[in-house]
Scaffold this motif. Structure first.
Motif, PDB file in Angstrom:
ATOM      1  N   MET A  46       0.195   3.961  -7.453  1.00  0.00           N
ATOM      2  CA  MET A  46      -0.369   4.108  -8.795  1.00  0.00           C
ATOM      3  C   MET A  46      -1.679   3.324  -8.950  1.00  0.00           C
ATOM      4  O   MET A  46      -2.332   3.389  -9.986  1.00  0.00           O
ATOM      5  CB  MET A  46       0.627   3.613  -9.849  1.00  0.00           C
ATOM      6  CG  MET A  46       1.889   4.445  -9.972  1.00  0.00           C
ATOM      7  SD  MET A  46       3.164   3.602 -10.970  1.00  0.00           S
ATOM      8  CE  MET A  46       2.307   3.386 -12.518  1.00  0.00           C
ATOM      9  N   GLY A  47      -2.058   2.570  -7.900  1.00  0.00           N
ATOM     10  CA  GLY A  47      -3.237   1.730  -7.993  1.00  0.00           C
ATOM     11  C   GLY A  47      -2.972   0.378  -8.612  1.00  0.00           C
ATOM     12  O   GLY A  47      -3.905  -0.383  -8.868  1.00  0.00           O
ATOM     13  N   LYS A  48      -1.697   0.036  -8.831  1.00  0.00           N
ATOM     14  CA  LYS A  48      -1.310  -1.234  -9.443  1.00  0.00           C
ATOM     15  C   LYS A  48      -0.824  -2.195  -8.354  1.00  0.00           C
ATOM     16  O   LYS A  48       0.305  -2.688  -8.375  1.00  0.00           O
ATOM     17  CB  LYS A  48      -0.220  -1.012 -10.492  1.00  0.00           C
ATOM     18  CG  LYS A  48      -0.606  -0.030 -11.584  1.00  0.00           C
ATOM     19  CD  LYS A  48      -1.775  -0.533 -12.421  1.00  0.00           C
ATOM     20  CE  LYS A  48      -2.099   0.409 -13.564  1.00  0.00           C
ATOM     21  NZ  LYS A  48      -3.264  -0.060 -14.365  1.00  0.00           N
ATOM     22  N   VAL A  49      -1.690  -2.484  -7.401  1.00  0.00           N
ATOM     23  CA  VAL A  49      -1.273  -3.237  -6.223  1.00  0.00           C
ATOM     24  C   VAL A  49      -0.891  -4.673  -6.551  1.00  0.00           C
ATOM     25  O   VAL A  49      -0.168  -5.316  -5.790  1.00  0.00           O
ATOM     26  CB  VAL A  49      -2.351  -3.204  -5.123  1.00  0.00           C
ATOM     27  CG1 VAL A  49      -2.594  -1.790  -4.645  1.00  0.00           C
ATOM     28  CG2 VAL A  49      -3.652  -3.827  -5.615  1.00  0.00           C
ATOM     29  N   ALA A  50      -1.354  -5.196  -7.688  1.00  0.00           N
ATOM     30  CA  ALA A  50      -0.976  -6.550  -8.091  1.00  0.00           C
ATOM     31  C   ALA A  50       0.504  -6.652  -8.430  1.00  0.00           C
ATOM     32  O   ALA A  50       1.052  -7.755  -8.525  1.00  0.00           O
ATOM     33  CB  ALA A  50      -1.808  -7.000  -9.290  1.00  0.00           C
ATOM     34  N   GLY A  70       0.787  -1.226   0.000  1.00  0.00           N
ATOM     35  CA  GLY A  70       0.000   0.000   0.000  1.00  0.00           C
ATOM     36  C   GLY A  70       0.816   1.270   0.000  1.00  0.00           C
ATOM     37  O   GLY A  70       0.239   2.370   0.012  1.00  0.00           O
ATOM     38  N   GLU A  71       2.147   1.156  -0.061  1.00  0.00           N
ATOM     39  CA  GLU A  71       2.997   2.333   0.089  1.00  0.00           C
ATOM     40  C   GLU A  71       4.008   2.515  -1.039  1.00  0.00           C
ATOM     41  O   GLU A  71       4.533   3.616  -1.210  1.00  0.00           O
ATOM     42  CB  GLU A  71       3.753   2.264   1.423  1.00  0.00           C
ATOM     43  CG  GLU A  71       2.831   2.252   2.641  1.00  0.00           C
ATOM     44  CD  GLU A  71       3.609   2.067   3.938  1.00  0.00           C
ATOM     45  OE1 GLU A  71       4.800   1.704   3.865  1.00  0.00           O
ATOM     46  OE2 GLU A  71       3.019   2.288   5.016  1.00  0.00           O
ATOM     47  N   CYS A  72       4.321   1.461  -1.781  1.00  0.00           N
ATOM     48  CA  CYS A  72       5.355   1.566  -2.813  1.00  0.00           C
ATOM     49  C   CYS A  72       4.817   2.320  -4.033  1.00  0.00           C
ATOM     50  O   CYS A  72       3.642   2.677  -4.109  1.00  0.00           O
ATOM     51  CB  CYS A  72       5.847   0.184  -3.220  1.00  0.00           C
ATOM     52  SG  CYS A  72       4.628  -0.795  -4.145  1.00  0.00           S
ATOM     53  N   ARG A  73       5.681   2.553  -5.000  1.00  0.00           N
ATOM     54  CA  ARG A  73       5.301   3.308  -6.194  1.00  0.00           C
ATOM     55  C   ARG A  73       4.157   2.643  -6.941  1.00  0.00           C
ATOM     56  O   ARG A  73       3.231   3.297  -7.404  1.00  0.00           O
ATOM     57  CB  ARG A  73       6.524   3.454  -7.113  1.00  0.00           C
ATOM     58  CG  ARG A  73       6.276   4.268  -8.374  1.00  0.00           C
ATOM     59  CD  ARG A  73       7.588   4.615  -9.046  1.00  0.00           C
ATOM     60  NE  ARG A  73       8.239   3.431  -9.575  1.00  0.00           N
ATOM     61  CZ  ARG A  73       8.190   3.056 -10.865  1.00  0.00           C
ATOM     62  NH1 ARG A  73       7.502   3.768 -11.728  1.00  0.00           N
ATOM     63  NH2 ARG A  73       8.835   1.993 -11.271  1.00  0.00           N
ATOM     64  N   ARG A  74       4.220   1.326  -7.082  1.00  0.00           N
ATOM     65  CA  ARG A  74       3.167   0.620  -7.802  1.00  0.00           C
ATOM     66  C   ARG A  74       1.828   0.711  -7.057  1.00  0.00           C
ATOM     67  O   ARG A  74       0.774   0.928  -7.666  1.00  0.00           O
ATOM     68  CB  ARG A  74       3.546  -0.844  -7.998  1.00  0.00           C
ATOM     69  CG  ARG A  74       4.799  -1.058  -8.839  1.00  0.00           C
ATOM     70  CD  ARG A  74       4.623  -0.576 -10.254  1.00  0.00           C
ATOM     71  NE  ARG A  74       5.865  -0.673 -11.004  1.00  0.00           N
ATOM     72  CZ  ARG A  74       6.076  -0.125 -12.202  1.00  0.00           C
ATOM     73  NH1 ARG A  74       5.102   0.580 -12.766  1.00  0.00           N
ATOM     74  NH2 ARG A  74       7.216  -0.270 -12.811  1.00  0.00           N
ATOM     75  N   CYS A  75       1.868   0.519  -5.745  1.00  0.00           N
ATOM     76  CA  CYS A  75       0.632   0.618  -4.969  1.00  0.00           C
ATOM     77  C   CYS A  75       0.035   2.013  -5.040  1.00  0.00           C
ATOM     78  O   CYS A  75      -1.187   2.174  -5.159  1.00  0.00           O
ATOM     79  CB  CYS A  75       0.890   0.214  -3.516  1.00  0.00           C
ATOM     80  SG  CYS A  75       1.128  -1.565  -3.255  1.00  0.00           S
ATOM     81  N   ARG A  98      -9.671  -4.504  -3.150  1.00  0.00           N
ATOM     82  CA  ARG A  98     -10.630  -3.645  -2.448  1.00  0.00           C
ATOM     83  C   ARG A  98     -11.516  -2.854  -3.411  1.00  0.00           C
ATOM     84  O   ARG A  98     -12.504  -2.256  -2.986  1.00  0.00           O
ATOM     85  CB  ARG A  98      -9.892  -2.720  -1.480  1.00  0.00           C
ATOM     86  CG  ARG A  98      -9.262  -3.491  -0.328  1.00  0.00           C
ATOM     87  CD  ARG A  98      -8.604  -2.595   0.692  1.00  0.00           C
ATOM     88  NE  ARG A  98      -8.011  -3.397   1.773  1.00  0.00           N
ATOM     89  CZ  ARG A  98      -7.328  -2.888   2.795  1.00  0.00           C
ATOM     90  NH1 ARG A  98      -7.153  -1.565   2.883  1.00  0.00           N
ATOM     91  NH2 ARG A  98      -6.811  -3.681   3.724  1.00  0.00           N
ATOM     92  N   VAL A  99     -11.148  -2.866  -4.677  1.00  0.00           N
ATOM     93  CA  VAL A  99     -11.997  -2.282  -5.720  1.00  0.00           C
ATOM     94  C   VAL A  99     -12.738  -3.391  -6.462  1.00  0.00           C
ATOM     95  O   VAL A  99     -13.952  -3.320  -6.676  1.00  0.00           O
ATOM     96  CB  VAL A  99     -11.153  -1.455  -6.709  1.00  0.00           C
ATOM     97  CG1 VAL A  99     -12.026  -0.950  -7.863  1.00  0.00           C
ATOM     98  CG2 VAL A  99     -10.480  -0.294  -5.998  1.00  0.00           C
ATOM     99  N   MET A 100     -12.003  -4.425  -6.837  1.00  0.00           N
ATOM    100  CA  MET A 100     -12.556  -5.457  -7.718  1.00  0.00           C
ATOM    101  C   MET A 100     -13.588  -6.342  -7.031  1.00  0.00           C
ATOM    102  O   MET A 100     -14.647  -6.644  -7.604  1.00  0.00           O
ATOM    103  CB  MET A 100     -11.402  -6.324  -8.244  1.00  0.00           C
ATOM    104  CG  MET A 100     -11.801  -7.288  -9.347  1.00  0.00           C
ATOM    105  SD  MET A 100     -12.254  -6.382 -10.845  1.00  0.00           S
ATOM    106  CE  MET A 100     -12.622  -7.727 -11.952  1.00  0.00           C
ATOM    107  N   ILE A 101     -13.298  -6.789  -5.812  1.00  0.00           N
ATOM    108  CA  ILE A 101     -14.208  -7.725  -5.151  1.00  0.00           C
ATOM    109  C   ILE A 101     -15.572  -7.097  -4.870  1.00  0.00           C
ATOM    110  O   ILE A 101     -16.608  -7.698  -5.173  1.00  0.00           O
ATOM    111  CB  ILE A 101     -13.548  -8.311  -3.890  1.00  0.00           C
ATOM    112  CG1 ILE A 101     -12.424  -9.268  -4.320  1.00  0.00           C
ATOM    113  CG2 ILE A 101     -14.564  -9.037  -3.010  1.00  0.00           C
ATOM    114  CD1 ILE A 101     -11.592  -9.837  -3.200  1.00  0.00           C
TER     115      ILE A 101
END
Length: 380
Positions: free
Chosen positions: A107-111, A100-105, A332-335
Motif C-alpha cells: 500500500m506504500g505504507k512501509v513505516a 516490501g512484500e506485506c499488505r502495508r508495504c 526511497r521516496v522521502m529522502i
C-alpha cells in the motif's frame, strides 16, 4: 576454553559497540558472509540520534551488546547474491528496514510494515562478532551503521541516483530517521493548507525539521515551543524566519495553552499541534490548544506517557489524535525529495548539523545532553 573460531570470509572493521551497564566502546569487530539480501557499506558519516543513546543505556528494543547507529550514508562495498537494488560503488543513505512484500508495504505504507520489529530490532544470529569471537547484535534498524563498514539490509538502502560529492553525502547521513520523521509529519500526515495554524513542540532535529517543512506551507501562524533557552538560542536564525518562538520553562499548563491560543488571529487555537517530545504534559498542552477540526500528532516516542483525551471534546469539536511512525515516510521516496528540496535551498537541514570525528562519539553524546548541539554527525 578457547574462543570460538571466527566465521569464514569475515570482514573486519571498527564499530561503536554498546555493552551492558551503559558502556560504549569503539571496538574491532568482524562480519560473517553476507546473507542474500544484505549489503556491506563503507560509511562516510553516521548521525547520532537520541534513540541511539537510549539503546546504549539498554532502554530500547534491542539489548546490548550491539552495534549502534541508524542514520548514516556511504558507498556500497559489496552485495549479497540476491541484491538487485544497489551495486558496488553506489552512494546510499541508510534508513529503517521494511519487507516490501506485506499488505502495508504494498500500500506504500512501509513505516507500518508487518515485519518492522523483526527486521529492525531482532538482528541476525551470527552476523557480527567481536575479537573474542563472541556475537554482538547487528542490523539495528536494519543497519547498525555506527561503524566504518556496516552490514545492512538491502531494504535499508536508499540509492542516490543523482551526482553526489563525498562531502554532500556526509550531510545526507542525518536524513534517515529524525529529519524525515519531522518533515514527513508535515508533508505526509498533516498536509496543511495555506493559512493553517501550526505549533511544534520540541526544538530538536525532529521538531526543527517539521518547522522547516511547515514554513513551506505558508501558514498563518507557525510556533515553536521548547523549555530550553540554551537550545532555542543556538538555532540558526535562518530556520526561524516567520516563526514565533515560545520558551515554556516559566509557563504553567494553562498559561501555555492560553498563550498559544492567543497567538492565533481569532484566539481559537491551532489547526495542527505536533508533539516531538513524547512527554505527557507536552501532549496534553498540544491537545488543549487545538481549534475545532484540529489534529494533534504524536511524533516523539515514550513508553510511559499517558495523555488525557476527552471523548466529548473530540466528538463535538471533530478533533483528530494521530500517531506517526517515521513521519509516514517511505525512505526511497522521502529522502530523495528532501535532498531535492535542500539543493533548491528550501530545506536547509544542514543548519542542524555539527561535525565530530568518528572517534569522538562520547563528546557528541555529552554535547547533545547539555544542549550544545542539535544533530551530531560522526565523520569516518
Amino acid at each position: 576454553m578457547p574462543a570460538p573460531e571466527p566465521p569464514e570470509q569475515q570482514t573486519p572493521t571498527e564499530a561503536w559497540v554498546a555493552r551492558p551497564n551503559n558502556k560504549l566502546n569503539l571496538e574491532s569487530i568482524h562480519y560473517s558472509t553476507l546473507a542474500p539480501h544484505e549489503v556491506l557499506v563503507d560509511i562516510v558519516a553516521a548521525s547520532l540520534c537520541h534513540t541511539d543513546i537510549r539503546t546504549a543505556a539498554g532502554t530500547f528494543h534491542l539489548s546490548p551488546p550491539l552495534i549502534l547507529g541508524h542514520e548514516a550514508s556511504g558507498y556500497v562495498r559489496s552485495v549479497g547474491s540476491s541484491v538487485t537494488y544497489v551495486h558496488p560503488g553506489d552512494a546510499v543513505v541508510l534508513a529503517y528496514a521494511s519487507c516490501g512484500e506485506c499488505r502495508r508495504c504494498e500500500m506504500g505504507k512501509v513505516a507500518y510494515c508487518e515485519q518492522l520489529f523483526q527486521l529492525n530490532f531482532s538482528g541476525r544470529e551470527g552476523a557480527a562478532h567481536d575479537v573474542e569471537g563472541k556475537e554482538v547484535h547487528g542490523l539495528f534498524f536494519g543497519q547498525s551503521s555506527m561503524a566504518r563498514v556496516a552490514l545492512v539490509r538491502e531494504r535499508s538502502c536508499v540509492r542516490i541516483s543523482s551526482p553526489c560529492s563525498r562531502e554532500e553525502l556526509r550531510g545526507f547521513a542525518s536524513l534517515g530517521c529524525g529529519v524525515q520523521t519531522g518533515a514527513g509529519a508535515i508533508m505526509n500526515v498533516a498536509k496543511p493548507a495555506k493559512g493553517a495554524r501550526i505549533v511544534v513542540f520540541g526544538a530538536g532535529a525532529v521538531g526543527l525539521s517539521a518547522v522547516m517543512a511547515a514554513r513551506l506551507r505558508e501558514p498563518e501562524r507557525l510556533v515553536l515551543v521548547d523549555n530550553s533557552a540554551v537550545k532555542l538560542e543556538m538555532i540558526s536564525r535562518e530556520l526561524l524566519g516567520g516563526v514565533v518562538v515560545v520558551n515554556s520553562a516559566a509557563l504553567s499548563h494553562d498559561e501555555l495553552v492560553a498563550k498559544l491560543k492567543g497567538l492565533t488571529a481569532d484566539g481559537r487555537g491551532m489547526d495542527y499541534a505536533l508533539d516531538c517530545v513524547g512527554h505527557e504534559a507536552v501532549v496534553n498542552a498540544a491537545y488543549q490548544c487545538l481549534d475545532k477540526m484540529g489534529m494533534v500528532m504524536n511524533v516523539g516516542g515514550s513508553a510511559t506517557a499517558r495523555p488525557q483525551y476527552e471523548v466529548e471534546r473530540n466528538l463535538v469539536n471533530g478533533l483528530t489524535i494521530r500517531g506517526t511512525h517515521q513521519g509516514d515516510s517511505d525512505p526511497r521516496v522521502m529522502i530523495p525529495q528532501l535532498i531535492e528540496m535542500h539543493r533548491a535551498g528550501s530545506f536547509p537541514f544542514d543548519k542542524l548539523l555539527t561535525s565530530f570525528g568518528f572517534e569522538d562519539l562520547h563528546k557528541a553524546i555529552e554535547d547533545t545532553h547539555v544542549g550544545r548541539v542539535i544533530k551530531p554527525i560522526l565523520f569516518t
